[in-house]
Design a protein around this motif. Structure first.
Motif, PDB file in Angstrom:
ATOM      1  N   ALA A  49       8.235   3.936   8.191  1.00 19.98           N
ATOM      2  CA  ALA A  49       7.208   3.844   7.156  1.00 19.98           C
ATOM      3  C   ALA A  49       6.442   2.544   7.336  1.00 19.98           C
ATOM      4  CB  ALA A  49       7.845   3.890   5.773  1.00 19.98           C
ATOM      5  N   HIS A  50       5.117   2.655   7.451  1.00 22.34           N
ATOM      6  CA  HIS A  50       4.257   1.494   7.670  1.00 22.34           C
ATOM      7  C   HIS A  50       3.476   1.196   6.395  1.00 22.34           C
ATOM      8  CE1 HIS A  50       5.001   3.339  11.605  1.00 22.34           C
ATOM      9  NE2 HIS A  50       4.954   2.108  12.080  1.00 22.34           N
ATOM     10  N   PHE A  51       3.603  -0.028   5.909  1.00 22.44           N
ATOM     11  CA  PHE A  51       2.921  -0.470   4.704  1.00 22.44           C
ATOM     12  C   PHE A  51       1.989  -1.628   5.050  1.00 22.44           C
ATOM     13  CE2 PHE A  51       6.936   1.258   3.295  1.00 22.44           C
ATOM     14  CZ  PHE A  51       6.690   1.865   2.070  1.00 22.44           C
ATOM     15  N   VAL A  52       0.838  -1.666   4.381  1.00 23.58           N
ATOM     16  CA  VAL A  52      -0.027  -2.836   4.452  1.00 23.58           C
ATOM     17  C   VAL A  52       0.256  -3.695   3.226  1.00 23.58           C
ATOM     18  CG1 VAL A  52      -2.384  -3.713   4.543  1.00 23.58           C
ATOM     19  CG2 VAL A  52      -1.801  -1.572   5.696  1.00 23.58           C
ATOM     20  N   ARG A  53       0.577  -4.952   3.484  1.00 20.06           N
ATOM     21  CA  ARG A  53       0.825  -5.877   2.379  1.00 20.06           C
ATOM     22  C   ARG A  53      -0.372  -6.806   2.207  1.00 20.06           C
ATOM     23  NH1 ARG A  53       5.572 -10.454   1.704  1.00 20.06           N
ATOM     24  NH2 ARG A  53       4.654 -11.255   3.631  1.00 20.06           N
ATOM     25  N   THR A  54      -0.781  -7.023   0.955  1.00 20.70           N
ATOM     26  CA  THR A  54      -1.845  -7.961   0.639  1.00 20.70           C
ATOM     27  C   THR A  54      -1.276  -9.069  -0.235  1.00 20.70           C
ATOM     28  OG1 THR A  54      -3.439  -6.154   0.644  1.00 20.70           O
ATOM     29  CG2 THR A  54      -4.144  -8.217  -0.342  1.00 20.70           C
ATOM     30  N   LYS A  55      -1.499 -10.297   0.174  1.00 21.79           N
ATOM     31  CA  LYS A  55      -1.093 -11.454  -0.615  1.00 21.79           C
ATOM     32  C   LYS A  55      -2.329 -12.260  -0.975  1.00 21.79           C
ATOM     33  CE  LYS A  55       2.321 -13.962   0.714  1.00 21.79           C
ATOM     34  NZ  LYS A  55       3.166 -14.826   1.575  1.00 21.79           N
ATOM     35  N   SER A  96       0.824  -1.203   0.000  1.00 20.37           N
ATOM     36  CA  SER A  96       0.000   0.000   0.000  1.00 20.37           C
ATOM     37  C   SER A  96       0.859   1.254   0.000  1.00 20.37           C
ATOM     38  CB  SER A  96      -0.871   0.008   1.263  1.00 20.37           C
ATOM     39  OG  SER A  96      -0.066   0.280   2.415  1.00 20.37           O
ATOM     40  N   LEU A  97       0.200   2.401  -0.055  1.00 16.49           N
ATOM     41  CA  LEU A  97       0.895   3.621   0.299  1.00 16.49           C
ATOM     42  C   LEU A  97       1.371   3.499   1.737  1.00 16.49           C
ATOM     43  CD1 LEU A  97      -1.229   6.724   1.242  1.00 16.49           C
ATOM     44  CD2 LEU A  97      -2.048   4.428   1.575  1.00 16.49           C
ATOM     45  N   PRO A  98       2.487   4.095   2.085  1.00 12.12           N
ATOM     46  CA  PRO A  98       2.925   4.031   3.478  1.00 12.12           C
ATOM     47  C   PRO A  98       2.299   5.136   4.309  1.00 12.12           C
ATOM     48  CG  PRO A  98       4.639   5.020   2.144  1.00 12.12           C
ATOM     49  CD  PRO A  98       3.514   4.671   1.208  1.00 12.12           C
ATOM     50  N   ALA A  99       2.347   4.957   5.603  1.00 14.26           N
ATOM     51  CA  ALA A  99       2.001   6.009   6.552  1.00 14.26           C
ATOM     52  C   ALA A  99       3.160   6.086   7.540  1.00 14.26           C
ATOM     53  CB  ALA A  99       0.694   5.690   7.272  1.00 14.26           C
TER      54      ALA A  99
END
Length: 715
Positions: free
Chosen positions: A453-459, A444-447
């Motif tokens: 930097a925090h990213f949401v990963r989707t698998k 995702s975009l990071p926050a």
């Protein structure tokens, strides 16, 4: 004459093995392996029966053009090509489903999504002078969903037929092209894309009385002028699929016009019309049955059934009874709802990738750069305690970026970007690459909070379901922690929002809140079945937009506080205890100011065109871009108009405020700096194929194109 695959492999330099898949009049297709590339490839080989030098030249010309665009998003990759023993081309063996293999008709929103993705690929190729010329459902691969497409073929077989003196024509071929009167171009691709959309909506080709009845197969040598498309026997799509709005019929008729001048000029214009002008109302399509929203069907390789079908109802129930609005576009490879697409198209991110990050609440305090979407948890777009250029700009540097970065992230001198299978950090000063990380999944975009930097990963799992996890990285690319996975039935867009020390994002099973100190999920709200991609927060509440309106959720006890009815389009803004709520019912567009504690409307104004994306708010003024190219400045006290400025004929996305200047762009490649007091122009410039929302910090503007990130500074 025979050309066995094994003989071809022995004779072709760099080819290790080949196995026959299909033999046509002009092209033979093999499954093969190369010495220079791992894994299986497809080998497209000129038939041994074709010995005409003109045909060989046509093959080589198209192969060269295809190779030239091979690195662009959505183009099936070219790995190698050669001329011995015959002209051949090695291309990607796509792991996906051809559109022609889907059980059409598909849902209306799935068709919008496919159309948008394909249009973006055609747009990028067209900018290099390459046009497809023979697009059909057979050439469109759906990889991760309706929004994730790969385009194949690129007119290779057709070019060989034309060189042999034939006039190849299918129901997807533009009339002038079929008649040999024009060459492939934007308007011929518009016709083909319109025909593909018609097929996807109806399950039938858009045939008229004089259309060749050949389906996807090329026609033989023409015996006369191919004038198909001119007749009036083609049924409207809405008469064959009750869920198709009448407005979509009008859009298709324009794309399928016999006269090229009557069509949309480019695939991009066709995409805009399909996303903006093809809606009857924002409610579920009439054929959906039992009030069940339409939904992506992962198990079908990205194909999505039409509303009302058994497959649609089964898909809408999901593995745990989830319901989600169908995809109409994407960001970072994730489906966007119809509402989201209306806003996202103005930002230039339908079919888009990574975004940006930050941590401050609605407009209070000085943020650390640009740490999250629209600067803060309130989505205000207000760059506090920083200024941008005011007297004109020049490009400092250009750098590689993730495709279609909506708002470049700038935190402590680093630009963080997320993309499919890749994370990237760029030095904000000179544009050099600081680090990159290749890892499976959609990022995702990071926050950004406290320098991380925090990213949401989707698998996507083998069973078609999705697995989500939150990851934290230091500025040097070191991964500090990752959360336990969350299993959900449907992939969806991720736009993380940080409020205080808590990060929020949504999945198909609810809204999740993670404590960034304990690195664990501490909060979840699962009473909303369908909500938009952008979450908004203030000190006390999280605000969520849905198909039905805006909902306020208490941040402490996870209870719903209030709801207000209305389609909230793509994003809401919260600042100083007020929630600004753009809405559109399919005909009328409004912006309301709601009390954050009670949901009571302070004021509501009617616009002559829908607002694009969330609004921008600073110092008592709200700024909104509209679908007809206007920028509005509105007094937040009473909703009165302060000033209006026409910037373009096409949509104007939200802007960014820094100091006394509003920075924004239009869809024609222009970036503007406007005085917030009266809308007067401070400066304007052109950036090649610019998209997204500007990020402003320390006297510089960061903005992106589909393949580049730009830093603009004062001249």
């Amino acid at each position: 004459m025979s050309d066995e695959p094994s003989s071809f492999a022995r004779a072709a330099p760099g080819v290790r093995a080949a196995t026959a898949l299909y033999a046509g009049e002009f092209l033979h297709t093999y499954a093969g392996r190369l010495e220079s590339a791992p894994g299986e490839v497809r080998l497209l080989v000129l038939s041994p029966e074709q010995t005409d030098p003109a045909v060989e030249s046509a093959f080589q010309r198209v192969a060269e053009n295809w190779g030239r665009i091979s690195g662009r998003p959505g183009v099936v990759s070219v790995y190698d090509r050669g001329e011995t023993p015959r002209p051949w081309l090695a291309v990607e063996a796509v792991d996906g489903t051809r559109l022609s293999e889907c059980d059409a008709p598909l849902s209306v929103d799935a068709v919008r999504s496919v159309l948008s993705g394909v249009a973006e690929v055609l747009r990028g190729a067209g900018q290099t002078g390459v046009h497809h010329g023979s697009l059909s459902p057979e050439d469109i691969w759906l990889v991760g969903g309706p929004d994730d497409v790969r385009i194949d073929g690129w007119g290779l077989d057709r070019a060989c037929q034309v060189a042999a003196g034939q006039r190849p024509a299918t129901p997807y071929t533009a009339p002038g092209l079929a008649a040999g009167e024009v060459s492939p171009g934007d308007r011929t691709d518009v016709f083909s894309l319109g025909a593909v959309a018609y097929y996807a909506l109806t399950g039938e080709t858009p045939q008229t009385d004089d259309t060749p009845q050949t389906g996807d197969a090329p026609a033989g040598p023409a015996t006369g002028s191919a004038s198909h498309g001119a007749g009036r026997s083609r049924p409207r799509a809405s008469t064959m699929n009750a869920s198709v709005p009448a407005q979509f019929d009008t859009v298709l008729e324009t794309a399928l016009a016999t006269d090229p001048a009557a069509r949309y000029d480019t695939p991009y214009e066709f995409k805009l019309a399909a996303l903006f002008d093809s809606h009857e109302d924002p409610q579920p399509d009439a054929g959906a049955g039992d009030g069940v929203p339409e939904q992506e069907t992962p198990s079908r390789g990205g194909c999505q059934p039409a509303a009302g079908s058994d497959d649609a109802r089964e898909a809408a129930a999901g593995p745990e009874g989830d319901e989600q609005e169908a995809s109409a576009g994407s960001v970072g490879g994730y489906p966007l709802s119809r509402r989201a697409a209306l806003g996202a198209v103005g930002l230039g991110i339908v079919g888009a990738a990574g975004w940006l990050a930050t941590q401050q609440l609605g407009g209070s305090g000085a943020p650390d750069g640009v740490p999250q979407f629209q600067y803060d948890a309130g989505n205000t777009g207000h760059a506090v305690a920083t200024d941008g250029p005011t007297d004109g700009v020049e490009v400092d540097w250009r750098a590689e970026s993730s495709p279609r970065v909506v708002q470049p992230i700038v935190s402590r001198g680093t630009v963080f970007l997320g993309d499919r299978g890749r994370l990237l950090a760029i030095d904000a000063t000179d544009g050099s690459e600081q680090w990159t990380l290749d890892r499976e999944g959609f990022w995702s975009l990071p926050a950004v909070s406290d320098g991380r930097a925090h990213f949401v990963r989707t698998k996507r799992k083998d069973d078609g379901d999705a697995e989500f996890s939150l990851h934290a990285f230091d500025a040097d690319g070191t991964e500090q922690w990752q959360s336990a996975p969350i299993e959900a039935g449907v992939r969806r867009i991720q736009v993380p929002t940080i409020a205080d020390d808590r990060l929020y994002f949504g999945t198909s099973i609810g809204i999740h809140g993670f404590d960034l100190e304990t690195e664990s999920e501490v909060w979840r709200y699962d009473d909303l079945d369908d909500f938009g991609p952008i979450l908004t927060a203030d000190d006390e509440r999280v605000y969520v937009s849905t198909r039905d309106g805006v909902h306020a959720i208490n941040r402490e006890d996870e209870t719903g506080q209030w709801s207000v009815t209305g389609d909230s389009l793509w994003g809401i803004t919260a600042v100083d205890g007020i929630v600004y709520f753009p809405q559109w019912d399919g005909t009328d567009s409004e912006i309301s100011a709601l009390d954050g504690e009670t949901g009571e409307a302070r004021w509501t104004i009617t616009l002559d065109e829908r607002a694009v994306g969330p609004t921008t708010v600073a110092d008592g003024t709200l700024f909104a871009g509209t679908g007809n190219g206007k920028v509005l400045a509105i007094d937040t006290d009473d909703g009165s108009t302060v000033w209006t400025r026409q910037l373009a004929d096409n949509p104007v996305p939200p802007g960014t405020i820094a100091g006394d200047v509003l920075y924004l762009r239009n869809t024609e490649g222009n970036v503007f700096a406007l005085d917030v007091g009266d809308g007067s122009e401070q400066w304007s410039t052109t950036v090649e194929d610019v998209i997204g929302i500007p990020a402003v910090i320390d006297g510089a503007v960061y903005i992106s194109s589909p393949e580049r990130l730009f830093r603009l500074s004062e001249t």
